[in-house]
Design an enzyme around this catalytic site. Structure first.
Site, mmCIF file in Angstrom:
data_model
loop_
_atom_site.group_PDB
_atom_site.id
_atom_site.type_symbol
_atom_site.label_atom_id
_atom_site.label_comp_id
_atom_site.label_asym_id
_atom_site.label_seq_id
_atom_site.Cartn_x
_atom_site.Cartn_y
_atom_site.Cartn_z
ATOM 1 N N PHE A 112 0.639 -1.173 0.016
ATOM 2 C CA PHE A 112 -0.089 -0.022 -0.033
ATOM 3 C C PHE A 112 0.786 1.288 0.007
ATOM 4 O O PHE A 112 0.336 2.272 -0.376
ATOM 5 C CB PHE A 112 -0.731 0.065 1.271
ATOM 6 C CG PHE A 112 -0.331 0.512 2.452
ATOM 7 C CD1 PHE A 112 -0.652 1.631 2.954
ATOM 8 C CD2 PHE A 112 0.441 -0.388 3.271
ATOM 9 C CE1 PHE A 112 -0.339 2.182 4.226
ATOM 10 C CE2 PHE A 112 1.054 0.177 4.333
ATOM 11 C CZ PHE A 112 0.892 1.216 4.785
ATOM 12 N N LYS A 113 1.960 1.173 0.545
ATOM 13 C CA LYS A 113 2.848 2.448 0.439
ATOM 14 C C LYS A 113 3.312 2.644 -0.797
ATOM 15 O O LYS A 113 3.702 4.101 -0.942
ATOM 16 C CB LYS A 113 4.247 1.977 1.424
ATOM 17 C CG LYS A 113 3.690 1.818 2.742
ATOM 18 C CD LYS A 113 4.842 1.302 3.696
ATOM 19 C CE LYS A 113 4.174 0.980 5.144
ATOM 20 N NZ LYS A 113 5.366 0.489 5.988
ATOM 21 N N ASP A 114 3.147 2.191 -1.859
ATOM 22 C CA ASP A 114 3.248 2.555 -3.078
ATOM 23 C C ASP A 114 2.340 3.697 -3.644
ATOM 24 O O ASP A 114 2.681 4.549 -4.293
ATOM 25 C CB ASP A 114 3.137 1.508 -4.424
ATOM 26 C CG ASP A 114 4.092 0.329 -3.970
ATOM 27 O OD1 ASP A 114 5.332 0.699 -3.758
ATOM 28 O OD2 ASP A 114 3.919 -0.699 -4.560
ATOM 29 N N THR A 145 8.137 -0.006 3.455
ATOM 30 C CA THR A 145 8.608 1.342 3.053
ATOM 31 C C THR A 145 9.676 1.579 2.390
ATOM 32 O O THR A 145 9.783 2.328 1.293
ATOM 33 C CB THR A 145 8.591 2.141 4.482
ATOM 34 O OG1 THR A 145 7.420 1.975 5.198
ATOM 35 C CG2 THR A 145 9.056 3.774 4.189
#
Length: 478
Positions: A112-114, A145
């Site tokens: 999800f950090k993309d 991350t």
């Protein structure tokens, strides 16, 4: 829109200032001086927007047009999402018995950090090119991350990125996604310590104001406001996807369940709630349960040690974004937050004031899951849906499955959405432990045959001094 430190000891900055900062000089975290409140008409209008369009609308509230013109902001966000694999960028899977999984992992690194880092990387480039400036990015990672941050700036001429990963505490795939990036501006360090231990040297370098200023240090961890800002969109998209209608008064509530490590994502949820989005938030953690304890008991105290779990990206004892949540709930009382966080920094123990704890427990529900709980949730989801969950997403599914049947009936009119922060493809050992068969995309398989590069950080070394030396050496090449 100006940004202030949660501890009140620093002058306000604009979005550019917050973007290029790590911790605020007084040790706090930057937050918007005010949170915009959205009316019903705005929510109605936004309800039909795509995920990228929601990101654009939300960012435009926090990034003034005089800093980044709206047409430029739109182009930057479009470019940020150009490498995502799913046409919708974010996808909701509707599974059996009301289990809704919001897949936030369709970016390059399957995490999800993309989403937030791809946008943040574009914002950085915009300002750096405009001002012909170079920065050194310093990132500590518990797994995802680091690779997302690397992908957001790899090959860029005016950025060098220094990533510390906890050797042996990431999955092999997470580590390879960092160490196989062979670029002149990417510097990966494999530290023999856990996620909390690698935060120490990073904080030390940012606390050295002269060094941080001389070498233009900045962070892409979720201490960076830009990441929180983009993540607010997750909650609006989840709400609009799951709410049955926006024609009722009051607007219907959606419960959103958030796997939590450093607390950046749940902070974004609290801000969305402050903006008027009618959501009920549940923060879910693994056996490293400090956030669960602070919600339930007002106890913000470290355990004796970090517990190693199969949801490794959440193996965190010091969720620094809790400071932002407490600041929000205290009514922006920076004096109180400064006192509380300084007390915590000294003793690593904190009992919340009764009024603040009451506000926190009214804002958030919470739940913790053991490895056994996580495995059972992964297995059940597969058996009922033929759907593979990563262990972090399974923490949220565990909460869904653990609700008593009578309560499920009571809440039947309240949809629930579980955020899925990563693809199961990144956590093959956990999938196997659940007695399931991993589904591995070719991009992931290819990593094992690629060249790797990293610098080891042994326990006996002064990690901060090693980092200083590398940053100084890289700067001499400019």
């Amino acid at each position: 829109m100006e940004y202030v430190s949660t501890r009140g000891g620093t002058r306000a900055v604009d979005f550019e200032g917050a973007l290029f900062s790590g911790y605020a000089p007084d040790g706090g975290l930057f937050m918007p001086q005010s949170i915009p409140l959205l009316d019903r008409d705005t929510l109605q209008r936004w309800s039909s927007l795509s995920y990228p369009e929601l990101v654009k609308e939300l960012c435009s509230l926090f990034v003034p047009a005089e800093l980044v013109p709206r047409n430029v902001l739109n182009k930057l966000i479009d470019k940020a999402f150009s490498r995502f694999r799913h046409k919708d960028i974010v996808h909701l899977s509707r599974l059996k018995d009301g289990l809704n999984i919001l897949e936030l992992w369709h970016g390059v690194t399957y995490a999800f950090k993309d989403l937030s880092l791809s946008c943040t990387g574009q914002f950085l480039q915009y300002f750096l090119e405009k001002k012909q400036k170079h920065v050194n990015i310093l990132v500590g990672t518990s797994g995802d991350t680091g690779s997302s941050a690397i992908e957001s700036v790899r090959g860029q001429k005016n950025v060098d990125i220094f990533v510390l990963l906890p050797k042996g505490f990431c999955t092999q795939i997470q580590e390879l996604q960092m160490t196989t990036v062979i670029e002149d501006n990417v510097h990966v360090f494999a530290a023999h310590g856990n996620s909390d231990e690698i935060d120490g040297p990073i904080k030390e370098l940012f606390a050295d104001v002269d060094f941080a200023g001389k070498y233009n240090l900045m962070s892409l961890n979720s201490i960076n406001w830009s990441r929180i800002m983009v993540q607010i969109a997750h909650y609006f998209y989840a709400y609009f996807q799951c709410t049955p209608s926006l024609d009722t008064t009051p607007l219907p509530v959606v419960e959103i369940v958030v796997p939590t490590g450093g607390g950046g994502n749940i902070t974004a949820g609290c801000i969305a709630q402050k903006m008027g989005l009618p959501i009920r938030l549940v923060t879910v953690v693994n056996s490293n349960d400090i956030i669960h304890r602070i919600v339930q008991h007002g106890d913000f105290s470290l355990a004796e040690s970090v517990k190693t779990t199969i949801a490794s990206a959440m193996d965190i004892q010091e969720p620094y974004n809790v400071e932002r949540i407490l600041w929000l709930l205290s009514g922006s009382d920076s004096c109180l937050i400064k006192t509380l966080m300084e007390q915590f920094n000294i003793s690593k123990r904190l009992k919340l004031p009764e009024d603040l704890h009451r506000k926190l427990s009214e804002t958030l529900g919470s739940c913790s899951a053991s490895d056994e709980d996580i495995v059972r949730a992964m297995r059940r989801c597969w058996e009922e849906n033929q759907y593979l969950l990563c262990p972090h997403s399974a923490v949220a599914a565990h909460y869904h499955y653990s609700q008593p049947h009578s309560l499920l009936v009571f809440l039947s009119s309240i949809p629930r959405c579980c955020l899925a922060p990563a693809s199961a493809a990144k956590f093959q050992d956990a999938v196997v432990r659940a007695g399931l068969v991993p589904q591995i995309p070719p991009e992931i398989t290819a990593l094992t045959a690629m060249e790797t590069r990293s610098t080891p950080l042994e326990r006996q070394q002064d990690w901060a001094q090693v980092l200083r030396g590398r940053i100084e050496a890289v700067a001499q090449q400019w």
